[in-house]
Design an enzyme around this catalytic site. Sequence first.
Site, short mmCIF file in Angstrom:
data_model
loop_
_atom_site.label_atom_id
_atom_site.label_comp_id
_atom_site.label_asym_id
_atom_site.label_seq_id
_atom_site.Cartn_x
_atom_site.Cartn_y
_atom_site.Cartn_z
N TYR A 142 0.92 -1.30 0.04
CA TYR A 142 0.03 -0.02 -0.16
C TYR A 142 0.90 1.13 0.01
O TYR A 142 1.72 1.56 1.05
CB TYR A 142 -0.80 0.14 1.22
CG TYR A 142 -2.15 1.05 1.31
CD1 TYR A 142 -2.30 1.75 0.29
CD2 TYR A 142 -2.74 1.02 2.30
CE1 TYR A 142 -3.10 2.91 0.10
CE2 TYR A 142 -3.93 2.08 2.47
CZ TYR A 142 -3.96 2.97 1.41
OH TYR A 142 -4.98 3.94 1.45
N LYS A 170 -1.59 -1.52 -4.07
CA LYS A 170 -2.70 -0.45 -3.93
C LYS A 170 -2.02 1.17 -4.11
O LYS A 170 -1.24 1.51 -3.22
CB LYS A 170 -3.64 -0.40 -2.44
CG LYS A 170 -4.79 0.45 -2.47
CD LYS A 170 -5.51 0.61 -1.21
CE LYS A 170 -6.45 1.62 -1.19
NZ LYS A 170 -7.16 1.81 0.13
#
Length: 300
Positions: A142, A170
């Site tokens: 992330y 992400k």
Amino acid sequence: MTNPGKTNAPFGRTLCAMITPFTESGALDLDGAGRLADRLVTDGCDGLVLNGTTGESPTTTDTEKAELVRAVRTAVGERASIVAGVGTFDTRHTVELTLAAEKAGADGVLVVTPYYSRPPQDAVEAHFRTVADASGLPVMLYDIPGRTGTRIEPETMIRLAEHPRIMAVKDCSYDFLGTQKVLARTELGYYAGCDEHILALYAVGAAGCVSTVANVVPRHVAEILEAFEAGDTARAARLQQRVTPLIEEMTAAGLPGTVTAKALLNALGRPAGPVRAPLRPAGREAADGLRAVYQEFMAV
């Protein structure tokens, strides 16, 4: 679960960064979480990200995080992938949460860059490798430097892609060039973490999205990617443009996405409940504005 239209989509295509429902007293609402998850999957999501920022992970306990994964796994079965947020600023704690998520039935883990301490890139890389080595679960990195204070630099990402369990990202880096460099040199499955980038990132080879707006309009988010995948790029663009005012109101108008998503879900009579402090619920003016934009969206 994989998306047959993409070879680099390890967790599916349309993932929702799901809110965590609470009861009016502030307790974890497992029944509501199951009902919300079932609705999201029925309405187009093939993956759910639990215990992320939108899921209020900073204010849920380790026990609650595992309970949420188990409840949602029971509700959706194998109809959707479940990615559990496990990232903290402590490598040891992140490993513990990863093992707990694996035991609870997650299909993968979302690991944010360690925040606050702002480690250098070699330490960032070591952190992610340690977590990836700790379990058999695939890892979604992330990258959100606006919150963590530390970027996963493209060269670091390219090295991390060599790890057999680091499979996805992400992307909230707001560095479109850097993202394309990594896409061109790795097989990482990239997921747009910012709703305004869903179509743009997909068009250059991403796997899909991890969407906050999908909490309230999951079918529409899925249709953006479905239209592009079918070759109808003009329709995909129209669908992205249509949802832009709602994206702006929910994610870029000054309130956290958790607050806006819960305000709308509550207004629609769906499981959500209050937010936990230090977050505060949307005020009357903000809630009315959200409802107005949502109603305008639905009227088109």
